[in-house]
Design an enzyme around this catalytic site. Sequence first.
Site, PDB file in Angstrom:
ATOM      1  N   SER A 183       0.702  -1.325   0.055  1.00 39.96           N
ATOM      2  CA  SER A 183       0.088  -0.038   0.016  1.00 39.96           C
ATOM      3  C   SER A 183       0.923   1.307   0.068  1.00 39.96           C
ATOM      4  O   SER A 183       1.744   1.585  -0.804  1.00 39.96           O
ATOM      5  CB  SER A 183      -0.869  -0.138   1.259  1.00 39.96           C
ATOM      6  OG  SER A 183      -2.072   0.937   1.033  1.00 39.96           O
ATOM      7  N   ASP A 399      -8.495  -5.605  -5.244  1.00 41.99           N
ATOM      8  CA  ASP A 399      -8.201  -4.690  -4.221  1.00 41.99           C
ATOM      9  C   ASP A 399      -9.415  -3.692  -4.185  1.00 41.99           C
ATOM     10  O   ASP A 399      -9.654  -2.971  -5.219  1.00 41.99           O
ATOM     11  CB  ASP A 399      -7.081  -3.881  -4.842  1.00 41.99           C
ATOM     12  CG  ASP A 399      -6.210  -2.978  -3.702  1.00 41.99           C
ATOM     13  OD1 ASP A 399      -7.209  -2.303  -2.898  1.00 41.99           O
ATOM     14  OD2 ASP A 399      -5.239  -3.080  -3.728  1.00 41.99           O
ATOM     15  N   HIS A 438      -7.238  -5.933  -0.857  1.00 39.00           N
ATOM     16  CA  HIS A 438      -5.864  -5.104  -0.549  1.00 39.00           C
ATOM     17  C   HIS A 438      -5.046  -5.617   0.745  1.00 39.00           C
ATOM     18  O   HIS A 438      -3.925  -5.342   0.700  1.00 39.00           O
ATOM     19  CB  HIS A 438      -6.360  -3.607  -0.121  1.00 39.00           C
ATOM     20  CG  HIS A 438      -5.532  -2.477   0.131  1.00 39.00           C
ATOM     21  ND1 HIS A 438      -4.827  -2.141  -1.074  1.00 39.00           N
ATOM     22  CD2 HIS A 438      -4.910  -1.975   1.319  1.00 39.00           C
ATOM     23  CE1 HIS A 438      -3.862  -1.150  -0.630  1.00 39.00           C
ATOM     24  NE2 HIS A 438      -3.940  -0.806   0.717  1.00 39.00           N
TER      25      HIS A 438
END
Length: 512
Positions: A183, A399, A438
């Site tokens: 991320s 995601d 994610h």
Amino acid sequence: MNVRILVLQAALTIVITFPRAAEVPPKALFPGAVPVCSCEDLAKVSLPNTTIDSATLDPSDGSCRVTASVTHPPTGDRVKIFIGLPMTNWNGRFRGNGGGGFSGGSAGSLRGPVAQGYAAGATDTGHEGGSGSFALDANGRLNWQSIVDNAHLGIHEMTVVGKALTHAFYGKAPRYSYFVGGSTGGRQGLMEAQRYPDDYDGILSACPAINWHRFLPADLWPQVVMAAAKNFVSKSKLDAATAAAVAACDAADGITDGVIDDPLRCAYDPKALVGGKVGDDTFTDADADVVRKIWEGPRGQDGKFLWYGLERGADLFALAGTGGSPLSGKPFSIPLEWFQFFLVQNPKWDWTMLTPAGFELLWRQSVEQYGAIIGTDDPDLSRFRDRGGKVIIYHGMADQLIPAAGTIDYYKRVQQQMGGPKKTSQFARLFLAPGVDHGFRGAGPTPTGQMDAIVRWVEEGKAPEKLMAERRDSSGKIIRTRPLFPFPQVAKHKGSGSADAAENFVSRTPAK
Ligand SMILES: [Ca+2]
């Protein structure tokens, strides 16, 4: 703070961990290397504009922990740096760890790498906590030093200090250095490759928050769509749309397994749901229109493309959160704070008044004002390549916060800039993981062995021809394995043998 926001912040602040089975510490490069000074002695190390705040043994794992602060005169900024140094089993390497969301990183993330023998570092990138409020100074004006520290400078300073302390402690510099993050951490890794290419030999970049200036404001789009339509859609309906898309497109890859391997080829239209029941509620035309626009992604007033929408199969509720009665919008805090602190520069700004036209203006402001600082989308990796750097990027195709399409877009631009797919694959590879979100969870198998792969590539010159992905049941038993091949190759079932066993899949490059 409600539970949903906490869960999502945890998602954006993931520290990439690897399944225990795959965790084999890399071999020691300087066998028998031991510290040449005491941990406390590191307090005397002198580095420019740097204060060593403490250097003490950590009673829990026996490692040497150093906290340092770097400032950039004449500004009074303070980038806090956390370094962990193994006393007995240093493997000869340095490893930088990334952060998540607006958080630059944390001392807590060092424990795993230090246990594996890495000298390891992390940093708060100049501010504590996960809020975007650091963008504004006490007078409510943009604090550019603070923004730059968070965008790129903090990680670089951490790396410089971390390597210097490693050298001072063991009497030799680390032989190789790695950066690992997901991320924001994935963005930080690629930022290092773009801007400070001498810092790291190998970079693992998971679900990277690159294109930050475009994707982050785009993350508010689902709320803008619902507000403009005056139609806040329930979680049950959003989930029904996702389930219907998966049902429609699952089999297109040849295996009905609850996963759309290539959601970019799935064109499922939610109009098929109109008139149907979701619980006691009826799915309406207006609901279908909202979902269609979320999947499409933000568009300008003239209808032109601004950025990618969520892929079909990704959870919609993370960004299109709603709640209360009657339903109202519950935006994800990180994009909301991007508007409040960085774009509008008013912490009390009321997003519910934002029209699609107003959104477009602010989205364009984001691109103009912040692209060069935090965009992290520079495709020129020639300096990184020329010094032998290697980078593995991987991204889940479901995601729910950062559409993988943005990472594919960037990787294609790298290919173009760096002499084509073949030349690019000699130092940068992208692996797409179907059906994972994610946090690398979901119906699809999650990638494993990335750290081994990057170490082998850097140190032995063996490029990863595939990553193994696996899915486990709640007891931890592996129930599915699947190879992931470098983009644009995909894993295709041979046509015989279990679809849950990696050996029955081969690589194939799909037609464009
Ligand atoms: Ca499938």
